[in-house]
Design an enzyme around this catalytic site. Structure first.
Site, PDB file in Angstrom:
ATOM      1  N   SER A   1       0.807  -1.231   0.000  1.00 49.81           N
ATOM      2  CA  SER A   1       0.000   0.000   0.000  1.00 49.81           C
ATOM      3  C   SER A   1       0.835   1.272   0.000  1.00 49.81           C
ATOM      4  O   SER A   1       0.677   2.129   0.862  1.00 49.81           O
ATOM      5  CB  SER A   1      -0.912   0.038   1.234  1.00 49.81           C
ATOM      6  OG  SER A   1      -1.731  -1.073   1.246  1.00 49.81           O
TER       7      SER A   1
ATOM      8  N   CYS B   1       2.856   7.387  -6.551  1.00 53.12           N
ATOM      9  CA  CYS B   1       2.606   8.751  -7.024  1.00 53.12           C
ATOM     10  C   CYS B   1       3.452   9.769  -6.261  1.00 53.12           C
ATOM     11  O   CYS B   1       3.735  10.852  -6.759  1.00 53.12           O
ATOM     12  CB  CYS B   1       1.128   9.089  -6.861  1.00 53.12           C
ATOM     13  SG  CYS B   1       0.031   7.739  -7.342  1.00 53.12           S
TER      14      CYS B   1
ATOM     15  N   ASP C   1      -3.616  -1.794 -12.385  1.00 57.13           N
ATOM     16  CA  ASP C   1      -2.779  -1.612 -13.579  1.00 57.13           C
ATOM     17  C   ASP C   1      -2.626  -2.859 -14.446  1.00 57.13           C
ATOM     18  O   ASP C   1      -2.110  -2.771 -15.555  1.00 57.13           O
ATOM     19  CB  ASP C   1      -1.369  -1.160 -13.156  1.00 57.13           C
ATOM     20  CG  ASP C   1      -1.308   0.311 -12.788  1.00 57.13           C
ATOM     21  OD1 ASP C   1      -2.370   0.967 -12.730  1.00 57.13           O
ATOM     22  OD2 ASP C   1      -0.181   0.800 -12.555  1.00 57.13           O
TER      23      ASP C   1
ATOM     24  N   TYR D   1     -17.867  31.359  -7.260  1.00 58.32           N
ATOM     25  CA  TYR D   1     -17.054  32.521  -7.655  1.00 58.32           C
ATOM     26  C   TYR D   1     -16.767  33.417  -6.456  1.00 58.32           C
ATOM     27  O   TYR D   1     -17.668  33.760  -5.692  1.00 58.32           O
ATOM     28  CB  TYR D   1     -17.756  33.361  -8.731  1.00 58.32           C
ATOM     29  CG  TYR D   1     -17.227  34.778  -8.783  1.00 58.32           C
ATOM     30  CD1 TYR D   1     -15.900  35.018  -9.164  1.00 58.32           C
ATOM     31  CD2 TYR D   1     -18.009  35.867  -8.402  1.00 58.32           C
ATOM     32  CE1 TYR D   1     -15.381  36.306  -9.159  1.00 58.32           C
ATOM     33  CE2 TYR D   1     -17.496  37.156  -8.403  1.00 58.32           C
ATOM     34  CZ  TYR D   1     -16.178  37.373  -8.776  1.00 58.32           C
ATOM     35  OH  TYR D   1     -15.657  38.631  -8.762  1.00 58.32           O
TER      36      TYR D   1
HETATM   37  C1  LIG Z   1       6.270   7.651 -10.309  1.00 59.16           C
HETATM   38  C2  LIG Z   1       4.807   7.370 -10.375  1.00 59.16           C
HETATM   39  C3  LIG Z   1       3.897   8.391 -10.177  1.00 59.16           C
HETATM   40  C4  LIG Z   1       2.536   8.130 -10.244  1.00 59.16           C
HETATM   41  N1  LIG Z   1       1.666   9.163 -10.053  1.00 59.16           N
HETATM   42  C5  LIG Z   1       0.336   8.929 -10.106  1.00 59.16           C
HETATM   43  C6  LIG Z   1      -0.578   9.964  -9.865  1.00 59.16           C
HETATM   44  O1  LIG Z   1      -0.183  11.118  -9.588  1.00 59.16           O
HETATM   45  N2  LIG Z   1      -1.911   9.692  -9.932  1.00 59.16           N
HETATM   46  C7  LIG Z   1      -2.375   8.427 -10.204  1.00 59.16           C
HETATM   47  O2  LIG Z   1      -3.601   8.218 -10.225  1.00 59.16           O
HETATM   48  N3  LIG Z   1      -1.517   7.401 -10.431  1.00 59.16           N
HETATM   49  C8  LIG Z   1      -0.186   7.630 -10.381  1.00 59.16           C
HETATM   50  N4  LIG Z   1       0.692   6.584 -10.595  1.00 59.16           N
HETATM   51  C9  LIG Z   1       0.177   5.253 -10.938  1.00 59.16           C
HETATM   52  C10 LIG Z   1      -0.153   4.433  -9.705  1.00 59.16           C
HETATM   53  O3  LIG Z   1       0.942   4.383  -8.855  1.00 59.16           O
HETATM   54  C11 LIG Z   1      -0.539   3.022 -10.145  1.00 59.16           C
HETATM   55  O4  LIG Z   1      -1.639   3.129 -11.006  1.00 59.16           O
HETATM   56  C12 LIG Z   1      -0.906   2.145  -8.970  1.00 59.16           C
HETATM   57  O5  LIG Z   1       0.196   1.916  -8.152  1.00 59.16           O
HETATM   58  C13 LIG Z   1      -1.432   0.797  -9.477  1.00 59.16           C
HETATM   59  O6  LIG Z   1      -1.690  -0.035  -8.389  1.00 59.16           O
HETATM   60  P1  LIG Z   1      -1.791  -1.604  -8.576  1.00 59.16           P
HETATM   61  O7  LIG Z   1      -2.084  -2.149  -7.212  1.00 59.16           O
HETATM   62  O8  LIG Z   1      -2.718  -1.930  -9.678  1.00 59.16           O
HETATM   63  O9  LIG Z   1      -0.367  -2.071  -9.115  1.00 59.16           O
HETATM   64  P2  LIG Z   1       1.107  -1.942  -8.507  1.00 59.16           P
HETATM   65  O10 LIG Z   1       1.265  -0.707  -7.705  1.00 59.16           O
HETATM   66  O11 LIG Z   1       2.032  -2.163  -9.653  1.00 59.16           O
HETATM   67  O12 LIG Z   1       1.184  -3.165  -7.513  1.00 59.16           O
HETATM   68  C14 LIG Z   1       1.190  -4.497  -7.961  1.00 59.16           C
HETATM   69  C15 LIG Z   1       1.861  -5.337  -6.895  1.00 59.16           C
HETATM   70  O13 LIG Z   1       1.786  -6.712  -7.268  1.00 59.16           O
HETATM   71  C16 LIG Z   1       3.006  -7.350  -6.958  1.00 59.16           C
HETATM   72  N5  LIG Z   1       3.106  -8.529  -7.831  1.00 59.16           N
HETATM   73  C17 LIG Z   1       3.095  -8.561  -9.189  1.00 59.16           C
HETATM   74  N6  LIG Z   1       3.143  -9.832  -9.641  1.00 59.16           N
HETATM   75  C18 LIG Z   1       3.181 -10.609  -8.548  1.00 59.16           C
HETATM   76  C19 LIG Z   1       3.250 -12.017  -8.368  1.00 59.16           C
HETATM   77  N7  LIG Z   1       3.251 -12.868  -9.408  1.00 59.16           N
HETATM   78  N8  LIG Z   1       3.297 -12.512  -7.107  1.00 59.16           N
HETATM   79  C20 LIG Z   1       3.276 -11.663  -6.039  1.00 59.16           C
HETATM   80  N9  LIG Z   1       3.211 -10.321  -6.151  1.00 59.16           N
HETATM   81  C21 LIG Z   1       3.165  -9.800  -7.395  1.00 59.16           C
HETATM   82  C22 LIG Z   1       4.050  -6.294  -7.246  1.00 59.16           C
HETATM   83  O14 LIG Z   1       5.253  -6.556  -6.561  1.00 59.16           O
HETATM   84  C23 LIG Z   1       3.345  -5.028  -6.745  1.00 59.16           C
HETATM   85  O15 LIG Z   1       3.633  -4.741  -5.394  1.00 59.16           O
HETATM   86  C24 LIG Z   1       2.070   6.816 -10.518  1.00 59.16           C
HETATM   87  C25 LIG Z   1       2.986   5.777 -10.726  1.00 59.16           C
HETATM   88  C26 LIG Z   1       4.337   6.049 -10.643  1.00 59.16           C
HETATM   89  C27 LIG Z   1       5.305   4.918 -10.870  1.00 59.16           C
END
Ligand SMILES: Cc1cc2nc3c(=O)[nH]c(=O)nc-3n(C[C@H](O)[C@H](O)[C@H](O)COP(=O)(O)OP(=O)(O)OC[C@H]3O[C@@H](n4cnc5c(N)ncnc54)[C@H](O)[C@@H]3O)c2cc1C
Length: 469
Positions: free
Chosen positions: A44, A48, A296, A442
């Site tokens: 968690s 961002c 994602d 406003y």
């Molecule tokens: C630099 C940066 C800035 C960002 N800024 C913004 C923003 O301003 N606003 C916004 O809305 N979004 C932003 N984002 C996007 C946002 O961070 C992602 O959309 C969000 O983290 C997606 O969450 P998630 O849980 O789908 O995937 P992730 O955060 O990618 O998490 C997936 C998790 O699954 C784990 N995993 C994967 N495969 C396996 C497996 N086979 N076995 C066990 N574990 C596994 C990974 O280790 C990871 O911890 C940003 C991203 C980055 C990198």
């Protein structure tokens, strides 16, 4: 009866699903055992926030963690860190996991949530012979990336504590822009190289405004250049980034080339993937019987046209995870789709530039042959006589019948979040005239009498009304 839910991935989508499932099951009198497996050690966390940690606004990784592993466990989640899901058998309803010691175990499940996220696009030239990063080169994706970048920009990772002097950012999307901001604020001479215009999720004329702002803030922005390799120093560290016609000297190189869905596990189990390589959940986030997906690793449905799109953002990951958790526990929730609403900023070198966008670009909206009428309106973020009034440009895209297609905003402080007015109107299928007439607030410090988004919509509505035929 205890039902077992296995969640793969412990970030935004996975943990939202886990906790919503526990909450809703409790309300329905069901008992769930929720096991979450996570390959790495963090849970968690706000990716961002990484650019602002790199810039020095945030003082430690801990501040970016919304809930620690211990907090999740205290709330009833069986969380297994350093544990990867390596194989999935849908018929047998098992997932094979590999724990920290390297041993594997088969976990049976009644329900499964795939929340495996995305991985950064990484060209071969960024990797060394051993498969690791070329020293000095790295993506900006995980907390480990963030820690490596903080160590680099503060000189902690270099011999003698020497701080890098020149940075190159490859990619002009929002992560590239935020990373460039961090580098400038750390005093690095910064070049951003990108294949098209900066912020290609905007129309090129609006992207050009972002480029001009970044240039004024001290970034050398190079557009229409494709990076295809690196020059290395004798010790293997990066010396320059190369494109067909040029070389850009660099001590550090940040990659902001976008991400692709991490769907190897799902594909191995035969789950269908879409044109962007993402899972294809329905509006309840279900991908197969008892199998849910969020975040994602998924494609989403664009709300107004119903097209599949890939918009990997934290805002969707949290909502989709919650929907998946609710439904698997016996509740009823739907994800309403995406508009592509996003905001970012470049605040460095004396420049404060904010960007907001929602809906498709003109190029995307006309790809199927439909007509789009667009207009850019310049106004100010506050009444013109107020000291804080800053320029704001609002581009509104509409169909000839007045239906809103998209809005793009580039301007000074107080500009970006105005996009939410447009997104809210579009969410409910409003037209330009509807938005121009909405009851918005406003007072001189906040807005001109007509909000800039309303001025822009009103002008476009007038223009459409004046069109012959
Ligand atoms: C630099 C940066 C800035 C960002 N800024 C913004 C923003 O301003 N606003 C916004 O809305 N979004 C932003 N984002 C996007 C946002 O961070 C992602 O959309 C969000 O983290 C997606 O969450 P998630 O849980 O789908 O995937 P992730 O955060 O990618 O998490 C997936 C998790 O699954 C784990 N995993 C994967 N495969 C396996 C497996 N086979 N076995 C066990 N574990 C596994 C990974 O280790 C990871 O911890 C940003 C991203 C980055 C990198």
């Amino acid at each position: 009866v205890v039902e077992r839910v296995v969640v793969v991935g412990a970030d935004a989508a996975g943990m939202s699903a886990a906790h919503q499932a526990l909450r809703v099951a409790r309300a329905h009198g069901r008992v769930l055992e929720v096991v979450v497996v996570e390959r790495y050690t963090h849970t968690s966390y706000s990716a961002c926030g990484i650019p602002y940690w790199m810039a020095g606004d945030v003082d430690s990784a801990d501040r970016l963690v919304a809930r620690t592993a211990d907090q999740h466990r205290a709330l009833g989640v069986d969380l297994r860190l350093l544990t990867s899901a390596v194989a999935l058998e849908l018929d047998a309803r098992t997932v094979t996991v590999q724990g920290p010691g390297g041993g594997t175990e088969q976990l049976g499940f009644d329900q499964l949530v795939l929340a495996t996220g995305a991985r950064p696009r990484t060209p071969a030239w960024a990797l060394a012979g051993d498969g690791g990063w070329v020293p000095g080169v790295r993506a900006v994706k995980t907390l480990d990336d963030g820690a490596a970048w903080v160590a680099a920009v503060t000189g902690r990772s270099a011999p003698g504590g020497r701080r890098p002097e020149r940075a190159v950012v490859v990619g002009g999307g929002y992560i590239g822009i935020e990373t460039a901001e961090a580098f400038v604020r750390r005093g690095l001479e910064t070049t951003l190289v990108t294949r098209r215009e900066v912020m290609s999720t905007l129309d090129p004329d609006m992207g050009a405004r972002v480029r001009q702002g970044m240039t004024a803030g001290g970034v050398r922005v190079v557009c229409s250049e494709e990076v295809d390799g690196l020059d290395l120093r004798r010790d293997g560290t990066v010396a320059a980034v190369r494109s067909a016609g040029d070389a850009f000297p660099a001590d550090v190189v940040a990659l902001g080339l976008g991400v692709e869905p991490a769907t190897g596990l799902a594909a191995g189990a035969g789950l269908p993937l879409g044109a962007f390589g993402g899972l294809l959940p329905d509006d309840r986030q279900r991908v197969a019987d008892g199998v849910w997906a969020a975040g994602d690793c998924c494609e989403s449905v664009e709300r107004l046209q119903g097209l599949r799109v890939y918009v990997p953002l934290g805002t969707h990951a949290n909502k989709q995870g919650r929907v998946a958790g609710e439904n698997l526990a016996g509740g009823e929730a739907r994800f309403g789709g995406v508009l592509g609403t996003a905001v970012t900023q470049f605040v460095a070198g004396g420049v404060h530039l904010e960007v907001g966008r929602t809906g498709p670009t003109t190029e995307q909206a006309t790809a199927g042959g439909g007509e789009v009428v667009a207009l850019v309106t310049e106004s100010t973020t506050a009444s013109g006589y107020m000291p804080q009034a800053a320029p704001i440009a609002v581009k509104v895209l509409a169909r000839p019948d007045g239906r809103l297609v998209g809005v793009q905003i580039v301007g000074g402080p107080g500009s970006a979040k105005r996009i939410d007015t447009a997104a809210a109107a579009m969410w409910f299928h409003a037209g330009v005239a509807d938005l121009a007439g909405m009851d918005l607030s406003y007072a001189p410090p906040f807005s001109p009498v007509w909000d800039p988004v309303q001025i822009a919509c009103r002008r476009l509505a007038d223009r459409l009304a004046d069109r012959p035929g």
